[in-house]
Motif scaffolding. Structure first.
Motif, PDB file in Angstrom:
ATOM      1  N   LYS A  12       0.829  -1.212   0.000  1.00  0.00           N
ATOM      2  CA  LYS A  12       0.000   0.000   0.000  1.00  0.00           C
ATOM      3  C   LYS A  12       0.865   1.264   0.000  1.00  0.00           C
ATOM      4  O   LYS A  12       0.416   2.335  -0.363  1.00  0.00           O
ATOM      5  N   LEU A  13       2.101   1.116   0.438  1.00  0.00           N
ATOM      6  CA  LEU A  13       3.044   2.228   0.463  1.00  0.00           C
ATOM      7  C   LEU A  13       4.275   1.813  -0.320  1.00  0.00           C
ATOM      8  O   LEU A  13       4.794   0.715  -0.123  1.00  0.00           O
ATOM      9  N   LYS A  43      -5.861   1.957  -4.400  1.00  0.00           N
ATOM     10  CA  LYS A  43      -5.070   3.172  -4.235  1.00  0.00           C
ATOM     11  C   LYS A  43      -3.782   2.874  -3.469  1.00  0.00           C
ATOM     12  O   LYS A  43      -3.768   2.047  -2.570  1.00  0.00           O
ATOM     13  N   ARG A  45       0.063   4.754  -1.851  1.00  0.00           N
ATOM     14  CA  ARG A  45       0.726   5.960  -1.371  1.00  0.00           C
ATOM     15  C   ARG A  45       2.196   5.866  -1.759  1.00  0.00           C
ATOM     16  O   ARG A  45       2.787   4.793  -1.662  1.00  0.00           O
ATOM     17  N   ILE A  75      -3.687   7.243  -6.763  1.00  0.00           N
ATOM     18  CA  ILE A  75      -2.684   7.485  -5.732  1.00  0.00           C
ATOM     19  C   ILE A  75      -3.301   8.395  -4.679  1.00  0.00           C
ATOM     20  O   ILE A  75      -3.804   9.474  -4.992  1.00  0.00           O
ATOM     21  N   GLU A  76      -3.278   7.939  -3.417  1.00  0.00           N
ATOM     22  CA  GLU A  76      -3.896   8.706  -2.325  1.00  0.00           C
ATOM     23  C   GLU A  76      -3.019   9.857  -1.852  1.00  0.00           C
ATOM     24  O   GLU A  76      -3.513  10.954  -1.622  1.00  0.00           O
ATOM     25  N   ARG A  77      -1.756   9.558  -1.629  1.00  0.00           N
ATOM     26  CA  ARG A  77      -0.824  10.555  -1.111  1.00  0.00           C
ATOM     27  C   ARG A  77       0.534  10.385  -1.781  1.00  0.00           C
ATOM     28  O   ARG A  77       0.953   9.267  -2.054  1.00  0.00           O
ATOM     29  N   ILE A  78       1.200  11.528  -1.962  1.00  0.00           N
ATOM     30  CA  ILE A  78       2.565  11.514  -2.446  1.00  0.00           C
ATOM     31  C   ILE A  78       3.389  12.420  -1.549  1.00  0.00           C
ATOM     32  O   ILE A  78       3.059  13.603  -1.376  1.00  0.00           O
ATOM     33  N   ALA A 100      -4.205  13.065  -5.690  1.00  0.00           N
ATOM     34  CA  ALA A 100      -3.463  12.729  -4.469  1.00  0.00           C
ATOM     35  C   ALA A 100      -3.192  13.970  -3.620  1.00  0.00           C
ATOM     36  O   ALA A 100      -3.009  15.071  -4.145  1.00  0.00           O
ATOM     37  N   LEU A 117       2.593   9.653   5.458  1.00  0.00           N
ATOM     38  CA  LEU A 117       2.026   8.669   4.524  1.00  0.00           C
ATOM     39  C   LEU A 117       1.291   7.548   5.247  1.00  0.00           C
ATOM     40  O   LEU A 117       0.286   7.052   4.762  1.00  0.00           O
TER      41      LEU A 117
END
Length: 120
Positions: A12-13, A43, A45, A75-78, A100, A117
């Motif tokens: 997930k990451l 999704k 990260r 993509i949720e977060r970058i 994101a 993250l």
């Protein structure tokens, strides 16, 4: 290899370390790996760690834009982690190409980037 991908938290990451100048050929490795994780987990990260990063060739930039458009909502977060002012500005430039959440961190705040993250 200018791009190294390390899966964390069961995929997930992903930590993506990039160095040098990215070319079109570099995306031949990057894109299938990230797309496989998106297919498996939905999704994801990303932590993008820019170490001695010098940008993109014209072909590399085009491949990056195509990836961003294709995966606009995947993509949720970058977390961009860098060492230069232009890298921080690049994190702002990316915002229209993704849904994101994006944050920039200096290398000294790498652990803070990882914590952001991992947070919900």
């Amino acid at each position: 290899m200018p791009i190294t991908i390390t899966e964390k938290e069961a995929g997930k990451l992903c930590e993506v370390a990039i160095t040098g100048k990215l070319t079109k050929d570099d995306y031949q490795q990057f894109v299938p790996e990230i797309e496989g994780l998106i297919k498996k987990f939905g999704k994801v990260r990303l932590l993008v760690d820019m170490i001695n990063f010098h940008g993109w060739s014209a072909g590399g930039l085009w491949e990056d834009i195509k990836f961003d458009v294709k995966h606009f909502a995947d993509i949720e977060r970058i977390a961009f982690v860098g060492e230069k002012k232009w890298q921080e500005q690049m994190s702002h430039f990316c915002r229209p190409f993704t849904k994101a959440q994006i944050r920039y961190f200096d290398h000294a705040a790498l652990d803070e980037a990882r914590a952001w993250l991992a947070s919900t």
